[in-house]
Design a protein around this motif. Structure first.
Motif, PDB file in Angstrom:
ATOM      1  N   ALA A  32       0.830  -1.206   0.000  1.00 59.17           N
ATOM      2  CA  ALA A  32       0.000   0.000   0.000  1.00 59.17           C
ATOM      3  C   ALA A  32       0.860   1.250   0.000  1.00 59.17           C
ATOM      4  O   ALA A  32       1.931   1.290   0.615  1.00 59.17           O
ATOM      5  CB  ALA A  32      -0.925  -0.002   1.210  1.00 59.17           C
ATOM      6  N   ALA A  33       0.364   2.268  -0.710  1.00 62.83           N
ATOM      7  CA  ALA A  33       0.956   3.614  -0.651  1.00 62.83           C
ATOM      8  C   ALA A  33      -0.133   4.508  -0.069  1.00 62.83           C
ATOM      9  O   ALA A  33      -1.209   4.640  -0.662  1.00 62.83           O
ATOM     10  CB  ALA A  33       1.359   4.084  -2.040  1.00 62.83           C
ATOM     11  N   MET A  34       0.157   5.068   1.099  1.00 64.54           N
ATOM     12  CA  MET A  34      -0.885   5.811   1.817  1.00 64.54           C
ATOM     13  C   MET A  34      -0.330   7.146   2.308  1.00 64.54           C
ATOM     14  O   MET A  34       0.872   7.346   2.400  1.00 64.54           O
ATOM     15  CB  MET A  34      -1.359   5.005   3.038  1.00 64.54           C
ATOM     16  CG  MET A  34      -1.880   3.628   2.693  1.00 64.54           C
ATOM     17  SD  MET A  34      -2.593   2.766   4.105  1.00 64.54           S
ATOM     18  CE  MET A  34      -1.145   2.180   4.941  1.00 64.54           C
ATOM     19  N   ARG A  35      -1.279   8.026   2.675  1.00 64.34           N
ATOM     20  CA  ARG A  35      -0.919   9.315   3.276  1.00 64.34           C
ATOM     21  C   ARG A  35      -0.938   9.143   4.796  1.00 64.34           C
ATOM     22  O   ARG A  35      -0.055   9.580   5.495  1.00 64.34           O
ATOM     23  CB  ARG A  35      -1.948  10.350   2.820  1.00 64.34           C
ATOM     24  CG  ARG A  35      -1.586  11.785   2.971  1.00 64.34           C
ATOM     25  CD  ARG A  35      -2.701  12.647   2.394  1.00 64.34           C
ATOM     26  NE  ARG A  35      -4.001  12.328   2.973  1.00 64.34           N
ATOM     27  CZ  ARG A  35      -4.485  12.859   4.094  1.00 64.34           C
ATOM     28  NH1 ARG A  35      -3.789  13.757   4.746  1.00 64.34           N
ATOM     29  NH2 ARG A  35      -5.665  12.505   4.551  1.00 64.34           N
ATOM     30  N   LEU A  36      -1.976   8.471   5.282  1.00 60.66           N
ATOM     31  CA  LEU A  36      -2.079   8.147   6.712  1.00 60.66           C
ATOM     32  C   LEU A  36      -2.049   6.630   6.862  1.00 60.66           C
ATOM     33  O   LEU A  36      -2.375   5.900   5.932  1.00 60.66           O
ATOM     34  CB  LEU A  36      -3.401   8.687   7.296  1.00 60.66           C
ATOM     35  CG  LEU A  36      -3.637  10.198   7.244  1.00 60.66           C
ATOM     36  CD1 LEU A  36      -5.011  10.546   7.816  1.00 60.66           C
ATOM     37  CD2 LEU A  36      -2.549  10.953   8.001  1.00 60.66           C
ATOM     38  N   ARG A  37      -1.741   6.200   8.099  1.00 61.04           N
ATOM     39  CA  ARG A  37      -1.617   4.753   8.331  1.00 61.04           C
ATOM     40  C   ARG A  37      -2.989   4.172   8.652  1.00 61.04           C
ATOM     41  O   ARG A  37      -3.419   4.213   9.821  1.00 61.04           O
ATOM     42  CB  ARG A  37      -0.667   4.478   9.494  1.00 61.04           C
ATOM     43  CG  ARG A  37       0.736   4.989   9.290  1.00 61.04           C
ATOM     44  CD  ARG A  37       1.483   4.908  10.601  1.00 61.04           C
ATOM     45  NE  ARG A  37       2.687   5.708  10.605  1.00 61.04           N
ATOM     46  CZ  ARG A  37       2.740   7.019  10.885  1.00 61.04           C
ATOM     47  NH1 ARG A  37       1.634   7.680  11.198  1.00 61.04           N
ATOM     48  NH2 ARG A  37       3.882   7.662  10.869  1.00 61.04           N
ATOM     49  N   ASN A  38      -3.670   3.630   7.644  1.00 62.02           N
ATOM     50  CA  ASN A  38      -4.973   2.995   7.866  1.00 62.02           C
ATOM     51  C   ASN A  38      -4.739   1.628   8.509  1.00 62.02           C
ATOM     52  O   ASN A  38      -4.121   0.752   7.901  1.00 62.02           O
ATOM     53  CB  ASN A  38      -5.692   2.849   6.518  1.00 62.02           C
ATOM     54  CG  ASN A  38      -7.059   2.190   6.655  1.00 62.02           C
ATOM     55  OD1 ASN A  38      -7.204   1.154   7.276  1.00 62.02           O
ATOM     56  ND2 ASN A  38      -8.060   2.807   6.050  1.00 62.02           N
ATOM     57  N   PRO A  39      -5.235   1.412   9.750  1.00 61.84           N
ATOM     58  CA  PRO A  39      -4.907   0.157  10.451  1.00 61.84           C
ATOM     59  C   PRO A  39      -5.441  -1.085   9.748  1.00 61.84           C
ATOM     60  O   PRO A  39      -4.809  -2.151   9.806  1.00 61.84           O
ATOM     61  CB  PRO A  39      -5.577   0.309  11.822  1.00 61.84           C
ATOM     62  CG  PRO A  39      -6.300   1.600  11.818  1.00 61.84           C
ATOM     63  CD  PRO A  39      -6.073   2.315  10.527  1.00 61.84           C
ATOM     64  N   GLY A  40      -6.587  -0.957   9.070  1.00 63.89           N
ATOM     65  CA  GLY A  40      -7.166  -2.117   8.375  1.00 63.89           C
ATOM     66  C   GLY A  40      -6.305  -2.530   7.199  1.00 63.89           C
ATOM     67  O   GLY A  40      -6.065  -3.726   6.965  1.00 63.89           O
ATOM     68  N   ILE A  41      -5.815  -1.551   6.456  1.00 62.69           N
ATOM     69  CA  ILE A  41      -4.993  -1.861   5.277  1.00 62.69           C
ATOM     70  C   ILE A  41      -3.623  -2.394   5.726  1.00 62.69           C
ATOM     71  O   ILE A  41      -3.111  -3.374   5.171  1.00 62.69           O
ATOM     72  CB  ILE A  41      -4.847  -0.613   4.368  1.00 62.69           C
ATOM     73  CG1 ILE A  41      -6.231  -0.182   3.849  1.00 62.69           C
ATOM     74  CG2 ILE A  41      -3.896  -0.887   3.215  1.00 62.69           C
ATOM     75  CD1 ILE A  41      -6.246   1.115   3.058  1.00 62.69           C
ATOM     76  N   ILE A  42      -3.079  -1.780   6.773  1.00 62.55           N
ATOM     77  CA  ILE A  42      -1.767  -2.232   7.274  1.00 62.55           C
ATOM     78  C   ILE A  42      -1.853  -3.704   7.715  1.00 62.55           C
ATOM     79  O   ILE A  42      -0.982  -4.523   7.415  1.00 62.55           O
ATOM     80  CB  ILE A  42      -1.299  -1.336   8.442  1.00 62.55           C
ATOM     81  CG1 ILE A  42      -0.955   0.054   7.891  1.00 62.55           C
ATOM     82  CG2 ILE A  42      -0.106  -1.946   9.194  1.00 62.55           C
ATOM     83  CD1 ILE A  42      -0.550   1.073   8.935  1.00 62.55           C
ATOM     84  N   ARG A  43      -2.946  -4.025   8.395  1.00 60.60           N
ATOM     85  CA  ARG A  43      -3.121  -5.421   8.864  1.00 60.60           C
ATOM     86  C   ARG A  43      -3.129  -6.387   7.673  1.00 60.60           C
ATOM     87  O   ARG A  43      -2.510  -7.463   7.714  1.00 60.60           O
ATOM     88  CB  ARG A  43      -4.441  -5.508   9.631  1.00 60.60           C
ATOM     89  CG  ARG A  43      -4.590  -6.806  10.421  1.00 60.60           C
ATOM     90  CD  ARG A  43      -5.987  -6.940  10.960  1.00 60.60           C
ATOM     91  NE  ARG A  43      -6.361  -5.822  11.812  1.00 60.60           N
ATOM     92  CZ  ARG A  43      -7.628  -5.454  12.063  1.00 60.60           C
ATOM     93  NH1 ARG A  43      -8.624  -6.096  11.508  1.00 60.60           N
ATOM     94  NH2 ARG A  43      -7.888  -4.452  12.856  1.00 60.60           N
ATOM     95  N   LEU A  44      -3.810  -5.990   6.597  1.00 59.93           N
ATOM     96  CA  LEU A  44      -3.885  -6.882   5.427  1.00 59.93           C
ATOM     97  C   LEU A  44      -2.530  -6.982   4.724  1.00 59.93           C
ATOM     98  O   LEU A  44      -2.158  -8.059   4.243  1.00 59.93           O
ATOM     99  CB  LEU A  44      -4.963  -6.382   4.457  1.00 59.93           C
ATOM    100  CG  LEU A  44      -6.404  -6.584   4.961  1.00 59.93           C
ATOM    101  CD1 LEU A  44      -7.391  -5.775   4.123  1.00 59.93           C
ATOM    102  CD2 LEU A  44      -6.786  -8.060   4.944  1.00 59.93           C
ATOM    103  N   CYS A  45      -1.786  -5.867   4.701  1.00 62.47           N
ATOM    104  CA  CYS A  45      -0.432  -5.922   4.112  1.00 62.47           C
ATOM    105  C   CYS A  45       0.410  -6.931   4.896  1.00 62.47           C
ATOM    106  O   CYS A  45       1.073  -7.796   4.304  1.00 62.47           O
ATOM    107  CB  CYS A  45       0.242  -4.549   4.168  1.00 62.47           C
ATOM    108  SG  CYS A  45      -0.436  -3.343   3.034  1.00 62.47           S
ATOM    109  N   ARG A  46       0.352  -6.799   6.219  1.00 66.45           N
ATOM    110  CA  ARG A  46       1.188  -7.686   7.060  1.00 66.45           C
ATOM    111  C   ARG A  46       0.763  -9.141   6.901  1.00 66.45           C
ATOM    112  O   ARG A  46       1.598 -10.041   6.780  1.00 66.45           O
ATOM    113  CB  ARG A  46       1.060  -7.264   8.530  1.00 66.45           C
ATOM    114  CG  ARG A  46       1.770  -5.937   8.761  1.00 66.45           C
ATOM    115  CD  ARG A  46       1.969  -5.654  10.227  1.00 66.45           C
ATOM    116  NE  ARG A  46       2.724  -4.419  10.387  1.00 66.45           N
ATOM    117  CZ  ARG A  46       2.381  -3.429  11.200  1.00 66.45           C
ATOM    118  NH1 ARG A  46       1.316  -3.540  11.975  1.00 66.45           N
ATOM    119  NH2 ARG A  46       3.112  -2.335  11.282  1.00 66.45           N
ATOM    120  N   LYS A  47      -0.554  -9.357   6.910  1.00 64.78           N
ATOM    121  CA  LYS A  47      -1.081 -10.729   6.842  1.00 64.78           C
ATOM    122  C   LYS A  47      -0.656 -11.434   5.551  1.00 64.78           C
ATOM    123  O   LYS A  47      -0.418 -12.644   5.536  1.00 64.78           O
ATOM    124  CB  LYS A  47      -2.604 -10.646   6.914  1.00 64.78           C
ATOM    125  CG  LYS A  47      -3.297 -11.957   7.160  1.00 64.78           C
ATOM    126  CD  LYS A  47      -4.766 -11.743   7.441  1.00 64.78           C
ATOM    127  CE  LYS A  47      -5.524 -12.986   7.088  1.00 64.78           C
ATOM    128  NZ  LYS A  47      -6.913 -12.735   6.803  1.00 64.78           N
TER     129      LYS A  47
END
Ligand code: GLY
Length: 494
Positions: A32-47
């Motif tokens: 993901a390329a984001m401006r703010l750290r969206n916790p839902g997207i970060i979780r999916l990136c990590r998973k």
């Protein structure tokens, strides 16, 4: 070989896109390329074994660099601004496929005057009369000359802000209405359009139409348009459509492809209009439209299905209604778009009614400064037990795990059911599990998806449909009848 996807964006819509991508049977890795750290997207990136980068997502060089760094197979751009800035063009120049319109086709959303001119040139049904102005003085001169019921709009997409609809029907109020219109034209020119140098037109004056609004979202590869179930978003901040316009406080869909107030014929007409515009934009720009196209539509007496705006993306929250019930494999669909074989794909959905309710910190939409920076407490497990699901919107995950509000909508609660009111009740039961730890208030609209609001939309549609059918019988579709003193009745042809 593992498919790697880079998602651009960090709102609730992008969380829903990320989740749909990660459901793919191809086991993709999400970046993901984001401006703010969206916790839902970060979780999916990590998973999925992916990563994320933070930066200016409207900067094509930043996105190209991220796509190269992660060696992704394709990029999915969620919001409109990166597309307006040419992110898709820059990726293609590097041989990286992108789900997201290039700058040319993205003008369909960026420039409302371009969109209207295109519809008139190609005689696409559902078009409205309009005038575009390059400066406030010319707009004001026009407003003084013509006493009409109009919608005043910024000529550019400026995050959904600045639209004012003014009915100018009573001669005895005309002077006051003219003053209101003039004042708003100045606000558009001096505030909403301030700083936008990428467009010549500044102010759009459009004929005013009335009716229930709805969004038709679709994938396109430039040849085929594959529509999603219709969604209806609710823009006003407060219950019963009161209060300032927001990006959308919640939305409804289904069950099935239609809405309770839009019939099969109107749905098909809406798809035809979107298809015609996709063809027209390619004829005009010479560029194929690959990505998401959405008609923000209204059922009017003038045309039936009528275009109010276009989006070159999914709506937010509208995406959160339809992506969780998408049964087709999102990555395979994206690959079909890239290879221009979308005609071979069947978009399939669960047969469910859905409701999305946005929870926002107080202050949104007018005082985002006050709505920003509050620590949020979101009990995802309790929400899940109540039958809902959380999509993170304007949030910023801190290194210590705190989720801070970003100033816009905080979360979007999704629920599904056999009927819209059933889904609404489920979503409603989840609301108490979203709060702010510092005691700052949040708000949402409890009426979204309720029987009472649905009844209101159905009645409004019936009223419009009655006149529309009459006009259809009389051959008056797209035509405006006006009475001009001294000239009598004239019919303005579309
Ligand atoms: N929900 C309206 C928008 O996405 O602009």
């Amino acid at each position: 070989m593992v498919v790697k996807v880079l998602l651009v964006g960090d709102a609730g819509r992008e969380h829903a896109i990320a989740e749909a991508i990660c459901r793919s049977r191809l086991d993709p890795k999400l970046y993901a390329a984001m401006r703010l750290r969206n916790p839902g997207i970060i979780r999916l990136c990590r998973k999925t074994g992916g990563e994320y980068v933070l930066g200016k997502i409207t900067d094509p060089a930043f996105i190209v660099e991220a796509a190269k760094k992660f060696h992704v197979d394709f990029v999915f751009v969620g919001p409109e601004e990166p597309l307006f800035h040419g992110v898709s063009d820059a990726l293609e120049a590097e041989g990286i496929p992108c789900i997201g319109a290039k700058k040319g086709p993205a003008e369909l959303e960026m420039s409302k005057a371009f969109m209207r001119r295109l519809m008139w040139k190609h005689k696409v049904p559902g078009r409205l009369r309009f005038k575009a102005f390059k400066n406030v003085a010319d707009a004001v001169a026009y407003i003084r000359e013509y006493a009409e019921s109009v919608a005043l709009k910024p000529a550019r997409q400026v995050g959904g802000k600045g639209v004012k609809v003014i009915a100018d029907l009573q001669a005895y109020l005309s002077k006051e209405k003219t003053q209101v219109k003039e004042a708003h034209a100045k606000i558009i020119g001096e505030e909403h359009m301030k700083g936008y140098t990428d467009i010549e037109d500044k102010i759009l004056i459009e004929e005013r139409v009335e009716g229930p609004e709805y969004t038709l979202q679709a994938f396109t590869d430039g040849r085929t348009v594959k529509p999603f179930p219709l969604v209806q978003d609710n823009k006003n901040a407060f219950e019963m459509d009161i209060g300032p316009e927001t990006g959308g406080m919640g939305s409804i869909s289904g069950p099935g492809m239609l809405l309770p107030f839009i019939n099969e014929y109107e749905y098909r007409r809406s798809v035809e209009i979107v298809q015609a515009c996709v063809r027209a934009v390619e004829a005009e720009t010479g560029q194929k439209y690959k990505g998401v196209v959405s008609g923000q539509m209204m059922l009017t007496a003038l045309w039936g299905p009528t275009i109010i705006e276009f989006y070159c993306r999914f709506g937010d929250p509208e995406a959160v209604n339809v992506l969780p019930i998408l049964k087709s494999d999102m990555v395979e669909v994206c690959e079909a778009i890239i290879d221009e074989r979308l005609n071979k794909v069947k978009l399939q959905f669960e047969e469910a009614a859905t409701v999305v309710k946005c929870v926002s910190p107080k202050g949104y939409p007018d005082r985002r400064d006050l709505a920003k920076g509050h620590p949020a407490l979101i009990d995802e497990e309790k929400i899940r037990r109540k039958g809902g699901k959380v999509y993170y919107a304007s949030t910023d995950l801190q290194p210590d795990g705190t989720i801070l509000t970003g100033g816009s909508r905080l979360v979007e609660i999704f629920a599904k059911g056999k009927t819209i009111p059933e889904a609404s009740a489920k979503a409603e039961a989840c609301i108490p599990y979203v709060r702010l730890a510092d005691g700052w208030g949040v708000f949402h609209r409890s009426d979204i998806g309720s029987e009472v609001l649905l009844k209101r939309r159905i009645e409004q549609a019936e009223l419009v449909r009655g006149v529309y059918r009459y006009r259809l019988r009389k051959g008056l579709i797209g035509k405006t009848i006006e009475w001009i003193p001294g000239r009598g009745k004239i019919v303005l042809e579309a």
